[in-house]
Design an enzyme around this catalytic site. Structure first.
Site, PDB file in Angstrom:
ATOM      1  N   ASP A  72       0.791  -1.242   0.000  1.00 51.93           N
ATOM      2  CA  ASP A  72       0.000   0.000   0.000  1.00 51.93           C
ATOM      3  C   ASP A  72       0.823   1.291   0.000  1.00 51.93           C
ATOM      4  O   ASP A  72       0.540   2.232   0.761  1.00 51.93           O
ATOM      5  CB  ASP A  72      -0.940   0.017   1.206  1.00 51.93           C
ATOM      6  CG  ASP A  72      -1.933  -1.135   1.193  1.00 51.93           C
ATOM      7  OD1 ASP A  72      -1.941  -1.917   0.228  1.00 51.93           O
ATOM      8  OD2 ASP A  72      -2.704  -1.261   2.173  1.00 51.93           O
TER       9      ASP A  72
ATOM     10  N   LYS B 143      -6.907  -5.124  -3.047  1.00 50.41           N
ATOM     11  CA  LYS B 143      -7.588  -5.687  -1.880  1.00 50.41           C
ATOM     12  C   LYS B 143      -8.586  -4.668  -1.325  1.00 50.41           C
ATOM     13  O   LYS B 143      -8.476  -3.471  -1.586  1.00 50.41           O
ATOM     14  CB  LYS B 143      -6.582  -6.075  -0.789  1.00 50.41           C
ATOM     15  CG  LYS B 143      -5.763  -4.914  -0.217  1.00 50.41           C
ATOM     16  CD  LYS B 143      -4.738  -5.429   0.783  1.00 50.41           C
ATOM     17  CE  LYS B 143      -3.859  -4.328   1.356  1.00 50.41           C
ATOM     18  NZ  LYS B 143      -4.590  -3.396   2.239  1.00 50.41           N
TER      19      LYS B 143
ATOM     20  N   CYS C 278      -1.481  -2.671   7.886  1.00 53.01           N
ATOM     21  CA  CYS C 278      -1.435  -3.595   6.753  1.00 53.01           C
ATOM     22  C   CYS C 278      -0.120  -4.357   6.648  1.00 53.01           C
ATOM     23  O   CYS C 278      -0.115  -5.530   6.252  1.00 53.01           O
ATOM     24  CB  CYS C 278      -1.760  -2.849   5.460  1.00 53.01           C
ATOM     25  SG  CYS C 278      -3.482  -2.256   5.445  1.00 53.01           S
TER      26      CYS C 278
END
Length: 199
Positions: free
Chosen positions: A9, A109, A152
């Protein structure tokens, strides 16, 4: 045996000026790009994940809906809506993706659901589920870097470890939402069998 690098990310919304900017996020994106240019040949596959949320729902309670305020633990400001500039890879990583072409594989995702671990995502070009790829085994090492360390990156490292893979987090290639909690985070990771080291 093979090696996998997961870049978690590294998106505009998670860097300074973004909807959910992490202090040091842009610098981390730059360091990741430099690291891959120097060491990318050591990896058999390189994934770059993107939160890819829907803009027409709260994504299963992931987005705080006004008048509710985000608690920055379970609920968040609207961020990384699919196809927006905020969801795009940070410029440093986007440039790296241009250089590497198909060698850097994009994973999406969180489309309509809360999602932290990259294992919950799908490789866009091949429609492979990341969880299946990890669980299939054969990994000599999986290295995890990116944003944010305490959400994450943490979930991805723990998930890959639970799947039986040997995992390292390269901590200097991360940044946290809650930096004060990093010592406890790293104790948790090590306790679960994740190696925490510098790049």
């Amino acid at each position: 045996m093979s090696r996998l690098l997961i870049i978690v990310d590294a998106q505009n919304d998670f860097c300074e000026g973004g909807a959910l900017g992490v202090d040091g996020g842009a610098a981390v994106a730059g360091r990741i790009a430099a690291f891959v240019r120097e060491h990318g040949a050591q990896y058999d596959r390189i994934f770059a994940s993107q939160d890819w949320h829907r803009g027409d729902t709260d994504n299963g309670g992931h987005f705080a809906v006004p008048p509710a305020e985000p608690d920055f633990t379970d609920t968040w400001p609207v961020h990384c809506v699919a196809g927006t500039e905020g969801a795009a890879l940070h410029a440093e990583v986007a440039a790296l993706a241009e250089e590497l072409g198909e060698r850097l594989e994009i994973v999406h995702k969180g489309h309509g659901i809360p999602s932290y671990s990259v294992l919950e995502g799908t490789v866009v070009a091949t429609d492979e589920g990341v969880e299946h790829l990890i669980a299939a085994g054969g990994w000599d090492r999986i290295d995890v870097v990116g944003l944010a360390y305490d959400f994450c990156v943490r979930a991805t490292a723990l998930g890959a470890t639970e799947a039986g893979a040997p995992v390292r987090v390269l901590s200097d290639l991360t940044a946290a939402v809650h930096p004060a909690d990093i010592p406890a985070l790293e104790e948790e990771l090590r306790g679960a069998g994740v190696e925490v080291t510098a790049s």
